[in-house]
Design a protein around this motif. Structure first.
Motif, mmCIF file in Angstrom:
data_model
loop_
_atom_site.group_PDB
_atom_site.id
_atom_site.type_symbol
_atom_site.label_atom_id
_atom_site.label_comp_id
_atom_site.label_asym_id
_atom_site.label_seq_id
_atom_site.Cartn_x
_atom_site.Cartn_y
_atom_site.Cartn_z
ATOM 1 N N GLN A 95 0.829 -1.207 0.000
ATOM 2 C CA GLN A 95 0.000 0.000 0.000
ATOM 3 C C GLN A 95 0.867 1.262 0.000
ATOM 4 O OE1 GLN A 95 -3.399 0.227 -0.407
ATOM 5 N NE2 GLN A 95 -2.788 2.361 -0.661
ATOM 6 N N LEU A 96 1.972 1.171 0.746
ATOM 7 C CA LEU A 96 2.909 2.303 0.828
ATOM 8 C C LEU A 96 3.417 2.678 -0.563
ATOM 9 C CD1 LEU A 96 4.568 4.070 2.868
ATOM 10 C CD2 LEU A 96 6.226 2.226 2.933
ATOM 11 N N ALA A 97 3.727 1.650 -1.338
ATOM 12 C CA ALA A 97 4.289 1.893 -2.667
ATOM 13 C C ALA A 97 3.219 2.368 -3.649
ATOM 14 C CB ALA A 97 4.960 0.619 -3.182
ATOM 15 N N GLU A 98 1.967 1.973 -3.409
ATOM 16 C CA GLU A 98 0.940 2.318 -4.401
ATOM 17 C C GLU A 98 0.327 3.699 -4.154
ATOM 18 O OE1 GLU A 98 -1.620 -0.434 -6.821
ATOM 19 O OE2 GLU A 98 -2.911 0.004 -5.092
ATOM 20 N N LEU A 99 -0.101 3.929 -2.914
ATOM 21 C CA LEU A 99 -0.658 5.238 -2.545
ATOM 22 C C LEU A 99 -0.452 5.380 -1.042
ATOM 23 C CD1 LEU A 99 -2.300 7.751 -3.599
ATOM 24 C CD2 LEU A 99 -4.346 6.560 -2.794
ATOM 25 N N THR A 100 0.473 6.246 -0.665
ATOM 26 C CA THR A 100 0.881 6.319 0.733
ATOM 27 C C THR A 100 -0.186 6.980 1.596
ATOM 28 O OG1 THR A 100 3.167 6.425 0.039
ATOM 29 C CG2 THR A 100 2.715 7.128 2.284
ATOM 30 N N HIS A 101 -0.864 7.936 1.056
ATOM 31 C CA HIS A 101 -1.926 8.543 1.843
ATOM 32 C C HIS A 101 -3.095 8.926 0.965
ATOM 33 C CE1 HIS A 101 -3.892 10.181 5.208
ATOM 34 N NE2 HIS A 101 -3.818 11.430 4.825
ATOM 35 N N CYS A 102 -4.269 8.825 1.525
ATOM 36 C CA CYS A 102 -5.480 9.257 0.843
ATOM 37 C C CYS A 102 -6.361 9.866 1.920
ATOM 38 C CB CYS A 102 -6.167 8.054 0.188
ATOM 39 S SG CYS A 102 -7.705 8.495 -0.628
ATOM 40 N N THR A 103 -6.448 11.189 1.956
ATOM 41 C CA THR A 103 -7.249 11.822 2.996
ATOM 42 C C THR A 103 -8.715 11.405 2.856
ATOM 43 O OG1 THR A 103 -8.300 13.966 3.422
ATOM 44 C CG2 THR A 103 -6.839 13.875 1.556
ATOM 45 N N THR A 104 -9.467 11.516 3.934
ATOM 46 C CA THR A 104 -10.875 11.071 3.892
ATOM 47 C C THR A 104 -11.749 11.999 3.048
ATOM 48 O OG1 THR A 104 -11.107 12.143 6.044
ATOM 49 C CG2 THR A 104 -10.957 9.739 6.036
ATOM 50 N N MET A 105 -11.165 13.095 2.531
ATOM 51 C CA MET A 105 -11.910 13.901 1.549
ATOM 52 C C MET A 105 -12.148 13.085 0.280
ATOM 53 S SD MET A 105 -9.511 17.224 1.868
ATOM 54 C CE MET A 105 -10.037 18.022 0.359
ATOM 55 N N PHE A 106 -11.242 12.105 0.057
ATOM 56 C CA PHE A 106 -11.363 11.246 -1.122
ATOM 57 C C PHE A 106 -11.676 9.826 -0.665
ATOM 58 C CE2 PHE A 106 -8.243 14.631 -2.026
ATOM 59 C CZ PHE A 106 -9.056 15.374 -2.872
ATOM 60 N N TYR A 107 -12.097 9.006 -1.603
ATOM 61 C CA TYR A 107 -12.554 7.659 -1.255
ATOM 62 C C TYR A 107 -11.482 6.628 -1.581
ATOM 63 C CZ TYR A 107 -17.335 9.434 -0.635
ATOM 64 O OH TYR A 107 -18.445 10.084 -0.188
#
Ligand code: PMP
Length: 443
Positions: free
Chosen positions: A85-97
């Motif tokens: 998951q770190l390599a694919e998308l490290t963060h996704c704020t809860t503003m996005f799904y």
């Protein structure tokens, strides 16, 4: 599956003196203070229930990095889930799904008692989740007054500190108002002695005399952790909650230490107490060392805050939630709850044998892999033995154990190893304790 051995080109200085020196020079006083041993213990790597220091000396980890390591150090499935998951998308704020936190929320809800509508709010730490739980209870009930237990620990933020019943963790500033402490029903050294009724009477008296009569709630650790492994006796939580609910309050259960299969009886320790909480706070072991916390609450309780914004920037971080999902899976697949129950029971039995031989041991208590040895100067007066505890504790380190010293008198040796501690480790653990106690008492 092995963890990927990719090394960064960061220059890491592993020399003992340099580590100690940099920490002394660059950490603040508060970050430096909490050290267990006279001489620093530097840890380099961990695997399962073991850790190694910088000189490659192996220890049995009876602390699990303060219970953060639940399924074992560097568990390959957790490492894989988090690194992918770190390599694919490290963060996704809860503003996005994103699917990972949402699926994890569903999986956490599935661990809760059926027949209720549960929702999850992710945080980064236990204390953040405690603050949110307090806010939720006050928002939902419209009441301010909160009951908490003496010798509890709930965290270091202003809110969490205010419901923490140990002076060493409370700073000399005005705390949150409206918190009333009642005696913890400690069956070994509680102020009302053994039994339930006097402790429940105190709850009733406190509501009648120290609150407005209308409560926001009561917060309870099913097993007090930093308080020195104080399990709530059967019937206490149910009795207290009945009185709190009669005064309009909610039941908030802090599972930060006791949860995630730790006590061996159930996934959450509250399940053994015949109650359904309104709000449950989780952290530490849910992430196996990755910062992760959550409030799990009944929908109508959480819904009362719908008019306001409240978010934690990293709450619902997909890397942390991926680790959390892997933890749930591993506990099931490797039957770690059953392991905690069985290994814990044998270890406790062997510690009880040891108690017969060393009069300094006043009490052995706990369930599953949340156990404690309480040391006293005199078995009859139960006078705490903090200096002796420190000396024996230093010996345990020399004998290759990492444990912890806790309790308001610092006379409790706390054991909360990764849940994968094996039956084959038990003799080793007991031998090392025996040696440590024997060295102290000159046997
Ligand atoms: N509750 C309990 C029972 C704890 O033991 C702790 C941490 N030791 C907390 C809450 C606070 O968690 P954190 O340190 O992640 O803020």
């Amino acid at each position: 599956m092995n963890a990927p051995h990719v090394h960064s080109n960061l220059d890491i200085d592993w020399s003992t003196e340099a580590i100690v020196d940099r920490r002394n020079r660059f950490y603040s006083a508060t970050q430096r203070k909490f050290v267990p041993y006279k001489d620093p213990l530097i840890l380099k790597r961990g695997k399962g229930q073991y850790v190694w220091d910088e000189k490659d000396r192996k220890y049995i980890d009876l602390l699990g990095m303060n219970l953060c390591i639940s399924v074992g150090h560097a568990h390959p499935q957790v490492v894989k889930a988090a690194t992918e998951q770190l390599a694919e998308l490290t963060h996704c704020t809860t503003m996005f799904y994103h699917p990972v936190p949402a699926q994890y929320a569903e999986e956490l809800v599935a661990t809760m008692p059926a027949g209720h509508d549960w929702v999850v709010h992710f945080t980064n730490s236990g204390a953040e989740a405690i603050d949110l739980a307090l806010l939720m209870a006050r928002s939902h009930t419209g009441n301010i007054d909160m009951l908490a237990l003496a010798s509890s620990y709930h965290g270091a933020t202003f809110g969490a500190q205010s419901v923490t019943g140990i002076a060493g963790f409370r700073h000399p500033v005005p705390q949150l108002g409206g918190v009333t402490f009642v005696a913890e029903p400690n069956q070994y050294r509680g102020i009302h002695g053994e039994g339930l009724q006097p402790y429940l009477d105190e709850v009733e008296r406190a509501i009648a005399s120290s609150t407005s009569g209308g409560l926001a709630g009561m917060i309870i650790e099913p097993v007090q952790g930093y308080g020195g492994i104080v399990p709530m006796p059967p019937g206490y939580i149910a009795g207290a909650v009945e009185r709190v609910r009669a005064a309009g309050g909610l039941c908030i259960i802090d599972e930060v230490q006791s949860g995630v299969a730790r006590t061996g009886d159930a996934f959450w320790a509250f399940e053994s107490h015949g109650i359904v909480p309104d709000i449950v706070v989780v952290a530490k072991g849910v992430g196996n060392g990755i910062p992760l916390g959550a409030v799990i609450a009944k929908r109508d309780v959480a819904e009362s805050m719908a008019d306001k914004f409240l978010f934690h920037t990293y709450g619902a971080n997909p890397v942390a939630c991926a680790a959390g999902r892997a933890v749930l899976k591993v506990i099931k697949e490797e039957r770690l709850r059953e392991n905690a129950r069985d290994v814990g029971a044998v270890l406790k039995g062997r510690l009880n044998d040891m108690k017969e031989r060393f009069p300094i041991i006043g009490d052995i208590r706990g369930r599953g892999l949340m156990l404690a040895i309480e040391l006293v100067k005199d078995g009859a007066t139960k006078e705490p033995a903090p200096e002796e505890t420190l000396a024996i504790f230093e010996e345990t380190r020399r004998n290759g154990l990492v444990a912890s010293r806790s309790g308001p008198y610092r006379n409790v040796i706390r054991m909360c190893p990764p849940l994968c501690l094996a039956m084959s480790d038990v003799e080793d653990v007991v031998d090392r304790f025996e040696k440590s106690f024997a060295a102290f008492s000159g046997q």
